[in-house]
Enzyme design. Structure first.
Site, short mmCIF file in Angstrom:
data_model
loop_
_atom_site.label_atom_id
_atom_site.label_comp_id
_atom_site.label_asym_id
_atom_site.label_seq_id
_atom_site.Cartn_x
_atom_site.Cartn_y
_atom_site.Cartn_z
N ILE A 18 50.60 74.66 0.43
CA ILE A 18 51.36 74.89 -0.79
C ILE A 18 50.78 74.11 -1.96
O ILE A 18 50.69 74.62 -3.08
CB ILE A 18 52.84 74.50 -0.55
CG1 ILE A 18 53.50 75.52 0.39
CG2 ILE A 18 53.60 74.40 -1.86
CD1 ILE A 18 54.85 75.09 0.92
N ASP A 37 45.74 63.35 -2.40
CA ASP A 37 46.00 63.64 -0.99
C ASP A 37 45.46 62.52 -0.12
O ASP A 37 44.48 61.85 -0.47
CB ASP A 37 45.34 64.96 -0.60
CG ASP A 37 45.96 65.60 0.62
OD1 ASP A 37 46.73 66.57 0.46
OD2 ASP A 37 45.70 65.13 1.74
N ASN A 90 54.91 66.90 -3.73
CA ASN A 90 54.78 67.90 -2.67
C ASN A 90 54.51 67.30 -1.29
O ASN A 90 54.50 68.03 -0.30
CB ASN A 90 53.67 68.88 -3.04
CG ASN A 90 53.41 69.91 -1.97
OD1 ASN A 90 54.32 70.64 -1.58
ND2 ASN A 90 52.19 69.96 -1.47
N SER A 145 63.27 71.94 1.11
CA SER A 145 63.10 72.78 2.29
C SER A 145 64.41 73.48 2.55
O SER A 145 65.49 72.98 2.20
CB SER A 145 62.72 71.93 3.51
OG SER A 145 62.81 72.70 4.71
N TYR A 158 64.26 65.03 9.00
CA TYR A 158 63.60 65.91 8.03
C TYR A 158 64.64 66.63 7.18
O TYR A 158 64.55 66.67 5.95
CB TYR A 158 62.72 66.92 8.76
CG TYR A 158 61.96 67.85 7.84
CD1 TYR A 158 60.78 67.44 7.24
CD2 TYR A 158 62.44 69.13 7.57
CE1 TYR A 158 60.09 68.28 6.38
CE2 TYR A 158 61.75 69.98 6.72
CZ TYR A 158 60.58 69.55 6.14
OH TYR A 158 59.90 70.38 5.28
N LYS A 162 65.23 66.10 3.09
CA LYS A 162 65.08 67.19 2.12
C LYS A 162 66.38 67.47 1.38
O LYS A 162 66.36 67.87 0.20
CB LYS A 162 64.56 68.45 2.83
CG LYS A 162 63.14 68.32 3.34
CD LYS A 162 62.15 68.01 2.21
CE LYS A 162 60.71 68.03 2.69
NZ LYS A 162 59.75 67.80 1.58
N ILE A 191 56.59 79.19 5.91
CA ILE A 191 55.45 79.63 5.12
C ILE A 191 54.20 79.54 5.97
O ILE A 191 53.94 78.50 6.61
CB ILE A 191 55.30 78.76 3.84
CG1 ILE A 191 56.58 78.81 3.00
CG2 ILE A 191 54.10 79.22 3.04
CD1 ILE A 191 56.95 80.16 2.47
N LEU A 192 53.42 80.60 5.99
CA LEU A 192 52.24 80.64 6.84
C LEU A 192 51.07 79.92 6.18
O LEU A 192 50.07 80.52 5.79
CB LEU A 192 51.87 82.09 7.16
CG LEU A 192 52.87 82.84 8.05
CD1 LEU A 192 52.35 84.24 8.34
CD2 LEU A 192 53.12 82.08 9.35
N THR A 193 51.21 78.61 6.06
CA THR A 193 50.10 77.76 5.66
C THR A 193 49.12 77.68 6.83
O THR A 193 49.46 78.03 7.97
CB THR A 193 50.60 76.36 5.31
OG1 THR A 193 51.20 75.78 6.48
CG2 THR A 193 51.63 76.41 4.18
#
Length: 266
Positions: A18, A37, A90, A145, A158, A162, A191-193
Site C-alpha cells: 500500500i 521504511d 502507514n 483496518s 491488532y 487500529k 488487500i492482495l499485496t
C-alpha cells in the site's frame, strides 16, 4: 496529472504494498515523495524507480518503533524539500502466532503492536504538525483496518491498535482543523499485496471471496488511489473520517452468502 502538484509527502512503510502504491501514484501526480521504511534498500529502489519514470522521490531508513527515528524522518523531509504538506502514517505490524485471543495472547506482543501501530501515528503527527502549520496546512492520512470495526477470533492487539488509530484520527482532525490541517484514515479489508499473496493460502482467499459483496479482492492501488484522493485538494472539506475500502465484506448480514447458497440449492 498534477492532482498533488508541488506537495511534499512523507510516506512511512512506503517500500512495498500500500505504501509503495501511494508513493508511486503521488509522484505521478506531481508530489515530491520521501519513502521511509525499515527496509532501506527497498525504499531506495522504489525511489529510484519513481525517478526513472520522471517523478521526484528519495528513500530513507525508518524504525517506526523508535521516536527518534520518526522525528529524523520528518526532519529529513523538511530539509530535503523545504516543507511538509502530506504525511501518510502507514507502518503496521501483526503477528498471528503471538497476537491471539485475550486470554492467550503474548503481552509483550500487545505492547509491541500498540507501540508500532498506534504510537507511531501519534509521533509522526506530533512531529509533522508544526511544519504543516508553517506551510499553511496539510493532510495527515493514517492506515487503520477493518479490524477496527469488527471482532475476530485472534489478532486482539491488532484490532485494538487500529481502533485507536480511527479515534486518534478524529482527535487530530478536531484539534488542528483550524490550522487547515486535515486528518483522515483509510481502513483496508483484505488487500492482495505481495505479502498477502505469499502468506494467504488459496482456501483463505476463497473464504474472503465468499463474503465480499464484490466478486474480486482488493489490490494495493485500490488503497493507493484513496490515499491520493485524501492527499489532494479534492478532499479539502473531508476531515476526521476513516474511509472503508473493503469490497463490501463487512457491510451486510454475515449470513447472506450462506443464505444465498441455500436458496440456490432449494
Amino acid at each position: 496529472m498534477g492532482r498533488v502538484e508541488g506537495k511534499v509527502a512523507l510516506i512511512t512503510g512506503g517500500a512495498s504494498g500500500i505504501g509503495l502504491s501511494s508513493a508511486t501514484l503521488m509522484a505521478r501526480e506531481g508530489a515530491k515523495v520521501v519513502i521511509a521504511d525499515f527496509n532501506v534498500d527497498s525504499a531506495q529502489e522504489a525511489a529510484a524507480k519513481i525517478k526513472s519514470e520522471g517523478g521526484e522521490a528519495v528513500g530513507i531508513f525508518l524504525d517506526a518503533s523508535q521516536e527518534a527515528s520518526i522525528e529524523e524522518a520528518v526532519d529529513f523531509t523538511v530539509k530535503q524539500y523545504g516543507t511538509l504538506k502530506v504525511l501518510f502514517n502507514n507502518v503496521g505490524v501483526t503477528n498471528l502466532r503471538k497476537d491471539l485471543d485475550v486470554v492467550n495472547m503474548d503481552l509483550d506482543e500487545w505492547d509491541r503492536i500498540m507501540n508500532v501501530n498506534t504510537k507511531s501515528v501519534l509521533l509522526g503527527s506530533r512531529f509533522a504538525i508544526p511544519h504543516m502549520r508553517k506551510a499553511g496546512g496539510g493532510s495527515i492520512i493514517n492506515t487503520a483496518s477493518m479490524a477496527a470495526f469488527a471482532g475476530d477470533s485472534v489478532r486482539s492487539a491488532y484490532g485494538a491498535s487500529k481502533a485507536a488509530v480511527v479515534n486518534l484520527t478524529r482527535y487530530i482532525a478536531a484539534q488542528y482543523g483550524k490550522d487547515k490541517i486535515r486528518c483522515n484514515g483509510v481502513a483496508p479489508g483484505l488487500i492482495l499485496t505481495p505479502a498477502a499473496k505469499q502468506s494467504m493460502p488459496p482456501a483463505v482467499l476463497d473464504i474472503f471471496a465468499k463474503y465480499n459483496a464484490l466478486p474480486y479482492h482488493g489490490e494495493a492501488d485500490d488503497i493507493g488511489h484513496t490515499v491520493l484522493f485524501l492527499a489532494s485538494d479534492e478532499s479539502k472539506f473531508i476531515t476526521g473520517q476513516t474511509i472503508q475500502v473493503e469490497g463490501g465484506h463487512y457491510m451486510a448480514n454475515p449470513s447472506i452468502a450462506d443464505f444465498n447458497q441455500f436458496l440456490a440449492q432449494a
